[in-house]
Design an enzyme around this catalytic site. Sequence first.
Site, PDB file in Angstrom:
ATOM      1  N   ILE A 172      12.993  -2.382  -0.350  1.00 45.62           N
ATOM      2  CA  ILE A 172      11.882  -3.230   0.174  1.00 45.62           C
ATOM      3  C   ILE A 172      11.188  -2.338   1.262  1.00 45.62           C
ATOM      4  CG2 ILE A 172      11.196  -5.418   1.387  1.00 45.62           C
ATOM      5  CD1 ILE A 172      12.590  -5.618  -1.374  1.00 45.62           C
ATOM      6  N   GLU A 173      11.570  -1.410   1.802  1.00 48.14           N
ATOM      7  CA  GLU A 173      11.028  -0.619   3.110  1.00 48.14           C
ATOM      8  C   GLU A 173      10.007   0.413   2.130  1.00 48.14           C
ATOM      9  OE1 GLU A 173      10.205  -0.854   6.134  1.00 48.14           O
ATOM     10  OE2 GLU A 173      11.915  -1.915   6.775  1.00 48.14           O
ATOM     11  N   SER A 174      10.638   1.073   1.101  1.00 44.86           N
ATOM     12  CA  SER A 174       9.773   2.122   0.242  1.00 44.86           C
ATOM     13  C   SER A 174       9.769   2.120  -0.930  1.00 44.86           C
ATOM     14  CB  SER A 174      10.284   3.571   0.927  1.00 44.86           C
ATOM     15  OG  SER A 174      11.681   3.696   0.793  1.00 44.86           O
ATOM     16  N   TYR A 230       9.915 -10.561   4.462  1.00 45.04           N
ATOM     17  CA  TYR A 230      10.742  -9.104   4.367  1.00 45.04           C
ATOM     18  C   TYR A 230      12.227  -9.620   4.145  1.00 45.04           C
ATOM     19  CZ  TYR A 230      13.129  -4.979   6.123  1.00 45.04           C
ATOM     20  OH  TYR A 230      13.825  -4.038   6.288  1.00 45.04           O
TER      21      TYR A 230
END
Length: 260
Positions: A80-82, A167
């Site tokens: 989810i971050e990158s 998120y």
Amino acid sequence: MTMMRARLAQLGWGLGWLLMLPLTWAGTIELPANTVVSHFCARLSAKDLDQRAQPYQTAIQKYAAEYQVSEAVIKAVIAIESCYNQQAESPKGAQGLMQLIPETAERFGVVDSMNSQQNIKGGTRYLAWLWKRFDGDLPKVLAAYNAGEGRVDQYQGIPPYRETQAYVRNVLFVHNKLVGMDATPKQPVLPDSIGLIQPAVVNSNTPPAILRPVGLAPLAPAPRRVVTVFQSPFKLTRPAKPGRAGLLANKARAPQLYKQ
């Protein structure tokens, strides 16, 4: 102790260590059946996610064991971050696979956030620190990773920020998928389609708002060949009069064609 070590040796250190983790690290977090995910990587299959993680699998296993963090949590956060883009950089300055901001990178001993080994190590250390900070409450850990531990303390839970709520939802969805829970991606929610901000509760039974697609306007008809022929106003059923008399007759039939 000797019997336990022998049993762990039979299972393999990875599985044996996973079984010794707290239940919420190794297990799944219950999500509503109508959970909606908005991130591209959250909608990938578990197989596709594992393929993206493969180049970094050694580092993930190493630091998961060193800091006692579930591999599934690390992989879900990276997704989810990158989305496993090692060179990812956000407008706010977060860098690398686990999107470490400079302050967090320095705090956990990361010199080069674009280095995958250092980035995974620093991000995993941060997750382990948050795990102790919030007594193993995984949704709070993820919310703090995104918005900061101070905001989680302020709101006594997930902050009422659309970004943070989405998120946490996305990371938990991927986490559950990786540990084997059946999860089918639903229609994504666009940021503008979410209603008024309300206190976030991951287990809420209230379905999130879903943006309904607007129907397309009907297409204009294709141009057609002109088949109508307009008759000339000067076409006569009898021979035209020559000279001035003929001109006057034409003006009488079509005055708009002559200057006044």
